[in-house]
Enzyme design. Structure first.
Site, mmCIF file in Angstrom:
data_model
loop_
_atom_site.group_PDB
_atom_site.id
_atom_site.type_symbol
_atom_site.label_atom_id
_atom_site.label_comp_id
_atom_site.label_asym_id
_atom_site.label_seq_id
_atom_site.Cartn_x
_atom_site.Cartn_y
_atom_site.Cartn_z
ATOM 1 N N TYR A 32 0.831 -1.210 0.000
ATOM 2 C CA TYR A 32 0.000 0.000 0.000
ATOM 3 C C TYR A 32 0.868 1.264 0.000
ATOM 4 C CZ TYR A 32 -3.320 3.552 1.487
ATOM 5 O OH TYR A 32 -4.076 4.691 1.560
ATOM 6 N N GLU A 90 3.611 2.613 15.351
ATOM 7 C CA GLU A 90 4.531 2.399 14.234
ATOM 8 C C GLU A 90 3.769 2.086 12.952
ATOM 9 O OE1 GLU A 90 7.952 1.955 11.957
ATOM 10 O OE2 GLU A 90 7.708 2.885 13.905
ATOM 11 N N GLY A 100 -13.905 1.042 6.094
ATOM 12 C CA GLY A 100 -15.276 1.531 6.163
ATOM 13 C C GLY A 100 -16.138 0.771 7.148
ATOM 14 N N GLY A 104 -10.463 0.620 11.717
ATOM 15 C CA GLY A 104 -9.374 1.537 12.057
ATOM 16 C C GLY A 104 -9.660 2.310 13.327
ATOM 17 N N ASN A 131 -0.637 10.482 1.648
ATOM 18 C CA ASN A 131 -1.788 9.692 2.094
ATOM 19 C C ASN A 131 -2.891 10.598 2.650
ATOM 20 O OD1 ASN A 131 -3.556 7.741 2.922
ATOM 21 N ND2 ASN A 131 -1.988 6.465 3.896
ATOM 22 N N TYR A 138 -7.564 10.754 10.333
ATOM 23 C CA TYR A 138 -6.962 11.155 11.599
ATOM 24 C C TYR A 138 -7.531 12.486 12.084
ATOM 25 C CZ TYR A 138 -3.659 7.359 10.760
ATOM 26 O OH TYR A 138 -3.094 6.130 10.535
#
Length: 165
Positions: A32, A90, A100, A104, A131, A138
């Site tokens: 990714y 990390e 979704g 996360g 990103n 965030y």
């Protein structure tokens, strides 16, 4: 892998036997992040690091529909300014089919509770400059970019030379 958007996610600490799933998540993260050949970790190195006699690195895994779909790998640092430890994230990775689903956020909420239980004043992590999707996520949870600080690193031959004196 088929995941349902409303299926409950379970977050748990990693345990011996999870090394293959952790490595799979690390490799997927490297792909990714456009660095597919960068991973040098192995199942034995993860076992030693995470589950050895005095582990300094920890991981939490997300399970959805009985399958590992997320990883949060972290360790403790210390802030002389706060006079308290900090939890450094990390790696955070959620497999594409599980994005979704709240996975996360569930991983980060678990780490926030971990940080509070360990007396940490904050959680820190780095985000790749390209990103934007991660940055948006965030910001949504209340995090902010630490302006003025740049990441620095020494590795390879330079690290060897510095260590040699």
């Amino acid at each position: 892998m088929q995941t349902q958007k409303n299926a409950p996610v379970t977050i748990r600490p990693a345990r011996p036997g999870d090394e293959a799933d952790i490595l799979r998540m690390v490799v997927a993260l490297a792909v990714y992040e456009r660095e597919p050949d960068a991973v040098k970790a192995t199942e034995p190195s993860l076992r030693a690091t995470l589950f050895g006699d005095d582990p300094q690195v920890f991981a939490h895994l997300a399970e959805l529909d009985g399958e590992i779909v997320g990883l949060a790998l972290w360790f403790l640092t210390y802030s002389t300014w706060t006079g308290a430890p900090s939890l450094y994230l990390e790696d955070l990775f959620v497999a594409d089919p599980a994005r979704g689903t709240g996975t996360g956020r569930a991983l980060l909420s678990t780490l926030a509770r971990e940080a509070k239980s360990r007396g940490c004043a904050r959680m820190d992590w780095a985000v790749l400059d390209w990103n934007d999707k991660a940055k948006q996520f965030y910001r949504h949870i209340g995090a902010h970019h630490s302006v003025g600080w740049e990441p620095w690193r020494i590795e390879g031959e330079a690290l060897e030379a510095l260590a040699a004196g």
